[in-house]
Design an enzyme around this catalytic site. Structure first.
Site, short mmCIF file in Angstrom:
data_model
loop_
_atom_site.label_atom_id
_atom_site.label_comp_id
_atom_site.label_asym_id
_atom_site.label_seq_id
_atom_site.Cartn_x
_atom_site.Cartn_y
_atom_site.Cartn_z
N GLU A 256 -52.04 -0.24 16.94
CA GLU A 256 -53.34 -0.16 17.61
C GLU A 256 -54.04 -1.52 17.64
O GLU A 256 -54.73 -1.85 18.61
CB GLU A 256 -54.22 0.89 16.93
CG GLU A 256 -53.73 2.32 17.06
CD GLU A 256 -53.58 2.78 18.50
OE1 GLU A 256 -54.32 2.28 19.38
OE2 GLU A 256 -52.71 3.62 18.77
N HIS B 74 -49.78 13.58 28.23
CA HIS B 74 -49.86 12.60 29.32
C HIS B 74 -49.70 13.25 30.69
O HIS B 74 -50.22 12.74 31.68
CB HIS B 74 -48.79 11.52 29.12
CG HIS B 74 -48.93 10.78 27.82
ND1 HIS B 74 -48.57 11.34 26.62
CD2 HIS B 74 -49.42 9.54 27.54
CE1 HIS B 74 -48.81 10.47 25.65
NE2 HIS B 74 -49.32 9.39 26.17
#
Length: 422
Positions: free
Chosen positions: A178, A313
């Protein structure tokens, strides 16, 4: 269509500094480069599952592995099977969860450790607003979405991270990933607004994954005192431990490739309406049968089942080919940075921690955002970025010792096979 695109798939394929047709060919060629390696891994895993569960419970009549046995809802990552697939069970497996807890790590300390890795490459400290505005652990007073994410709220000046962290190996790796997004935001923030994004969407995912290839090595973890130093290990033991590690890499990264590829193949068919609506679920499983070599654990009915939307997604309309591309880019970036750092050993042993030469080139790549074609925006001093080359020097190079070691050890990939299915 009024803007010149055939359908939404055509819009998505247009974002890669090439025609949509050229992009389709590029990703198809990249998959063709890698599928033999995937098929070898599939063959070995299938043999071990047959050995463990029995053939009737492990595979269907065509030899496809039942998807629910692979330890992941989409059968896209097989690392939870490592215990029964470890090539050398008597050798150590690198795991740092106990070490993190024994050394008293907190979520904040895990983030600071990842920050220090990026700083060792010449990146700046994270801004104070990052620490003040981010969510690192799950709040006790409300329900939140815990899916890890990185946020750019003000052109790279207000950056934040959202996670429900726990002190374990998985979150240690996730934090390094991240922060790749965070540092990308911060590094291209002085560009004109139109260029403040990744060179393509695969780049953003690949940056943190590249760092993870360095941050989970013996040398780096020994530096952090999260892994024991063992100078007495003989060559055979080191070799076998290396094969075990590469197996864990294969179970995470090679197993992902066909699923990362097929999700958008399916959506391109849906967008173009080349497959009738009532056949879309059937098409989804056809791709999973043919590319992944997996089978549904129970019969699926096209008139009432619609399995693709179980993937976030798909339901959230987020393109997925970026993850397939990132799986290739990260290895080329890692290979390039290791050579820049002067490392000459096996690629999977390389950590670029504290390499100013590698860091300088890496930061230069990130600083360009999307201001030039992605093929030229890379940290490789020897040429343009090319997914097919990335396949060769990255996954294949990193995994070549694994495949060779497996063949030497009773031909692990092939000897248990009950026949080809692809």
């Amino acid at each position: 269509k009024d803007t010149g695109f055939k359908d939404k798939g055509d819009v998505w394929r247009s974002g890669y500094d090439m025609t949509g047709e050229a992009f389709e060919k590029m990703v198809s060629d990249s998959w063709d480069e890698l599928k033999e390696l995937y098929e070898d891994l599939h063959c070995f895993v299938r043999s071990k599952l047959i050995e463990f569960y029995g053939e009737e419970k492990a595979v269907d009549s065509h030899g496809r592995i039942y998807a629910h046995l692979l330890g992941n809802m989409w059968a896209q990552s097989w690392d939870t099977l490592y215990d029964i697939l470890q090539p050398f069970p008597n050798r150590k497996t690198l795991s740092i969860t106990k070490s993190l807890r024994r050394r008293g790590y907190s979520p904040a300390q895990m983030i600071k450790t990842a920050e220090k890795f990026y700083m060792s490459l010449g990146f700046s400290k994270l801004p104070s607003g990052f620490w003040d505005g981010s969510m690192f652990t799950k709040p006790k007073d409300r329900s939140v979405v815990c899916h890890p994410s990185a946020w750019d709220l003000d052109g790279g000046y207000d950056v934040r991270m959202k996670m429900c962290m726990k002190v374990n190996q998985e979150d240690f790796m996730t934090v390094h990933h991240e922060l790749g997004h965070i540092y990308y935001y911060m590094t291209y923030r002085d560009l004109p607004a139109i260029f403040r994004e990744g060179a393509n969407d695969g780049f953003h995912e690949a940056i943190g994954d590249t760092i993870n290839l360095s941050s989970f090595t013996d040398s780096y973890l020994e530096h952090l005192r999260l892994a024991p130093r063992n100078a007495e290990v003989d060559d055979q033991a080191k070799y076998e431990e290396g094969i075990n590690y590469l197996m864990s890499v294969a179970l995470e990264k090679i197993s992902f490739l066909p699923y990362g590829y097929l999700i958008d193949l399916w959506r391109w068919d849906a967008f173009s309406e080349s497959v009738p609506f009532d056949k879309l679920n059937e098409r989804y499983w056809q791709l999973r049968n043919d590319l992944q070599g997996v089978a549904a654990p129970v019969p699926r009915a096209s008139n009432k089942d619609f399995d693709p939307v179980a993937k976030f997604h798909v339901a959230a309309d987020v393109p997925y080919m970026r993850y397939f591309l990132a799986s290739l880019y990260q290895f080329q970036f890692h290979d390039s940075m290791c050579r820049l750092s002067g490392f000459t050993g096996p690629l999977h042993e390389c950590s670029v921690f504290d390499s100013k030469a590698a860091g300088s080139k890496f930061r230069e790549m990130l600083s360009k955002g999307s201001s030039q074609p992605w093929q030229k925006n890379n940290c490789d001093p020897h040429g343009e970025l090319d997914p097919e080359r990335a396949a060769n020097i990255g996954l294949l190079h990193t995994s070549s010792n694994l495949a060779e070691g497996a063949k030497q050890r009773e031909r692990l990939w092939l000897e248990y096979s009950s026949g080809p299915i692809f």
